[in-house]
Design a protein around this motif. Structure first.
Motif, mmCIF file in Angstrom:
data_model
loop_
_atom_site.group_PDB
_atom_site.id
_atom_site.type_symbol
_atom_site.label_atom_id
_atom_site.label_comp_id
_atom_site.label_asym_id
_atom_site.label_seq_id
_atom_site.Cartn_x
_atom_site.Cartn_y
_atom_site.Cartn_z
ATOM 1 N N LEU A 4 -27.202 4.447 -2.499
ATOM 2 C CA LEU A 4 -26.246 3.475 -1.988
ATOM 3 C C LEU A 4 -26.682 3.113 -0.578
ATOM 4 O O LEU A 4 -26.839 4.005 0.271
ATOM 5 N N PRO A 5 -26.933 1.841 -0.287
ATOM 6 C CA PRO A 5 -27.324 1.470 1.077
ATOM 7 C C PRO A 5 -26.319 2.018 2.095
ATOM 8 O O PRO A 5 -25.117 2.051 1.839
ATOM 9 N N TRP A 43 -18.677 -1.869 2.684
ATOM 10 C CA TRP A 43 -18.669 -0.400 2.648
ATOM 11 C C TRP A 43 -19.571 0.193 3.718
ATOM 12 O O TRP A 43 -20.455 -0.476 4.252
ATOM 13 N N GLN A 44 -19.350 1.469 4.006
ATOM 14 C CA GLN A 44 -20.285 2.299 4.746
ATOM 15 C C GLN A 44 -20.330 3.674 4.095
ATOM 16 O O GLN A 44 -19.294 4.216 3.694
ATOM 17 N N ALA A 45 -21.532 4.224 3.973
ATOM 18 C CA ALA A 45 -21.712 5.588 3.476
ATOM 19 C C ALA A 45 -21.546 6.533 4.663
ATOM 20 O O ALA A 45 -22.097 6.293 5.736
ATOM 21 N N MET A 46 -20.795 7.602 4.464
ATOM 22 C CA MET A 46 -20.477 8.522 5.547
ATOM 23 C C MET A 46 -21.306 9.803 5.458
ATOM 24 O O MET A 46 -21.896 10.108 4.419
ATOM 25 N N ARG A 47 -21.326 10.533 6.590
ATOM 26 C CA ARG A 47 -22.019 11.833 6.642
ATOM 27 C C ARG A 47 -23.449 11.717 6.095
ATOM 28 O O ARG A 47 -23.861 12.456 5.202
ATOM 29 N N ARG A 90 -26.436 12.558 0.594
ATOM 30 C CA ARG A 90 -25.746 12.619 -0.692
ATOM 31 C C ARG A 90 -25.228 11.256 -1.141
ATOM 32 O O ARG A 90 -24.289 11.172 -1.924
ATOM 33 N N ASN A 91 -25.856 10.201 -0.657
ATOM 34 C CA ASN A 91 -25.431 8.855 -1.057
ATOM 35 C C ASN A 91 -26.348 8.310 -2.159
ATOM 36 O O ASN A 91 -26.832 7.184 -2.115
ATOM 37 N N TRP A 92 -26.565 9.147 -3.194
ATOM 38 C CA TRP A 92 -27.390 8.798 -4.341
ATOM 39 C C TRP A 92 -26.560 8.893 -5.627
ATOM 40 O O TRP A 92 -25.722 9.777 -5.751
ATOM 41 N N GLY A 93 -26.805 7.991 -6.551
ATOM 42 C CA GLY A 93 -26.048 8.028 -7.794
ATOM 43 C C GLY A 93 -26.743 7.274 -8.910
ATOM 44 O O GLY A 93 -27.771 6.612 -8.696
ATOM 45 N N GLN A 94 -26.187 7.374 -10.094
ATOM 46 C CA GLN A 94 -26.667 6.564 -11.207
ATOM 47 C C GLN A 94 -26.428 5.088 -10.873
ATOM 48 O O GLN A 94 -25.465 4.755 -10.173
ATOM 49 N N PRO A 95 -27.277 4.183 -11.347
ATOM 50 C CA PRO A 95 -27.067 2.758 -11.064
ATOM 51 C C PRO A 95 -25.645 2.299 -11.380
ATOM 52 O O PRO A 95 -25.073 1.481 -10.651
ATOM 53 N N GLU A 96 -25.070 2.830 -12.460
ATOM 54 C CA GLU A 96 -23.703 2.472 -12.848
ATOM 55 C C GLU A 96 -22.710 2.834 -11.745
ATOM 56 O O GLU A 96 -21.772 2.087 -11.458
ATOM 57 N N MET A 97 -22.913 3.997 -11.125
ATOM 58 C CA MET A 97 -22.023 4.429 -10.048
ATOM 59 C C MET A 97 -22.181 3.562 -8.806
ATOM 60 O O MET A 97 -21.197 3.173 -8.176
ATOM 61 N N ILE A 98 -23.412 3.249 -8.452
ATOM 62 C CA ILE A 98 -23.642 2.426 -7.267
ATOM 63 C C ILE A 98 -23.024 1.041 -7.445
ATOM 64 O O ILE A 98 -22.380 0.512 -6.533
#
Length: 296
Positions: free
Chosen positions: A53-54, A60-64, A69-77
């Motif tokens: 996740l960018p 949005w913003q990814a935290m911490r 840990r801002n990685w996921g399946q394409p479906e989740m992103i």
């Protein structure tokens, strides 16, 4: 004989001698070069071909970020990007602050979650974003807000109708399997429940903690043959209803004031296994996780 016994003591059992899976997966800074595939179950598996996740997007913003840990399946992103847009549209600040999803290759984590192992879980902060230009350092310092009281029995003044709307929008998405919240949050949502709310409201599941975030779990994507569907289903857990029943009230009665020994606890659909995830070795995970770990 004594020497053999001493050698066995020094080496330990085969399981003890094998490296812990969370250390192996936690050491990987990048995803595997494989086609995306959730492997195993949410609390015992790994993730092939995860995408990041960018760190910052239009809603949005990814935290911490130090946790990676801002990685996921394409479906989740895709889901998180979609929900963040919805969040802004309904007035939840400027979108979403997104917490942990998964490690670059999923797997057991070195700290925190028992689940989040296959790239289909994500934590979303209850704090409506007032800024989407936070620095990396600021994202380490800022905290979310509690929407559950310290005694765990009610929501706080931080809980708003927009929080309710956001959870409804998330749970109404057909990609979502269930959403974990503090019991007080579900109880509050049940106060205004209508019969037409049953299908999405049954996806809102009470779990200990979760006072500052909610946890979204997606279904296994179509064609994900190595992904294990969670059982029982939310419909089975709620007995075809919306989950606003005695099993919900258990969380603010017997859970807080345990009855005498022997009383039964309702099923907890996020309960940890007998062997904790930080004790898993590779032998405890699906065999395909070996290839995920080894992929360059």
């Amino acid at each position: 004989m004594i020497r053999i016994a001493l050698l066995a003591c020094l080496l330990g059992t085969p399981a003890q001698a094998e490296k812990l899976a969370n250390k192996l997966f936690g050491a990987k800074a990048s995803p595997s070069r494989q086609e995306p595939m959730p492997i195993g179950s949410y609390a015992r598996g790994c993730g092939a071909g995860l995408v990041q996740l960018p760190e910052t997007g239009p809603t949005w913003q990814a935290m911490r970020l130090s946790r990676n840990r801002n990685w996921g399946q394409p479906e989740m992103i895709r889901f998180l990007m979609d929900l963040s847009q919805t969040a802004r549209d309904i007035g939840f600040g400027q979108g979403l602050y997104i917490g942990d999803i998964s490690q670059p290759r999923g797997g057991p984590m070195t700290s925190g979650h028992a689940s989040h192992q296959i790239g289909l879980d994500a934590d979303i902060w209850m704090l409506p974003p007032q800024s989407l230009s936070l620095s990396v350092a600021a994202r380490e310092e800022i905290s979310s807000i509690p929407v559950r009281s310290a005694d765990q029995r009610s929501v706080t003044e931080n809980w708003t109708k927009v929080h309710h709307r956001l959870l409804k929008e998330a749970a109404s998405d057909p990609r979502v399997d269930r959403i974990f919240v503090a019991a007080a949050v579900k109880i509050e949502m049940c106060k205004t429940a209508k019969r037409s709310d049953r299908k999405w409201l049954q996806k809102i599941r009470p779990v200990a903690g979760h006072d500052t975030h909610f946890h979204v779990r997606l279904k296994c994507p179509a064609g994900a043959r190595l992904c294990e569907t969670q059982k029982p289903t939310v419909e089975e857990l709620s007995k075809g209803g919306d989950g606003c029943d005695e099993t919900l009230m258990w969380w603010v009665t017997d859970y807080l004031n345990p009855p005498k020994p022997g009383a039964k606890k309702p099923k907890d659909d996020d309960a940890p296994k007998k062997k904790g995830p930080r004790e898993f070795t590779m032998a405890d995970l699906p065999k395909q996780c070996q290839a995920v770990l080894a992929s360059d």
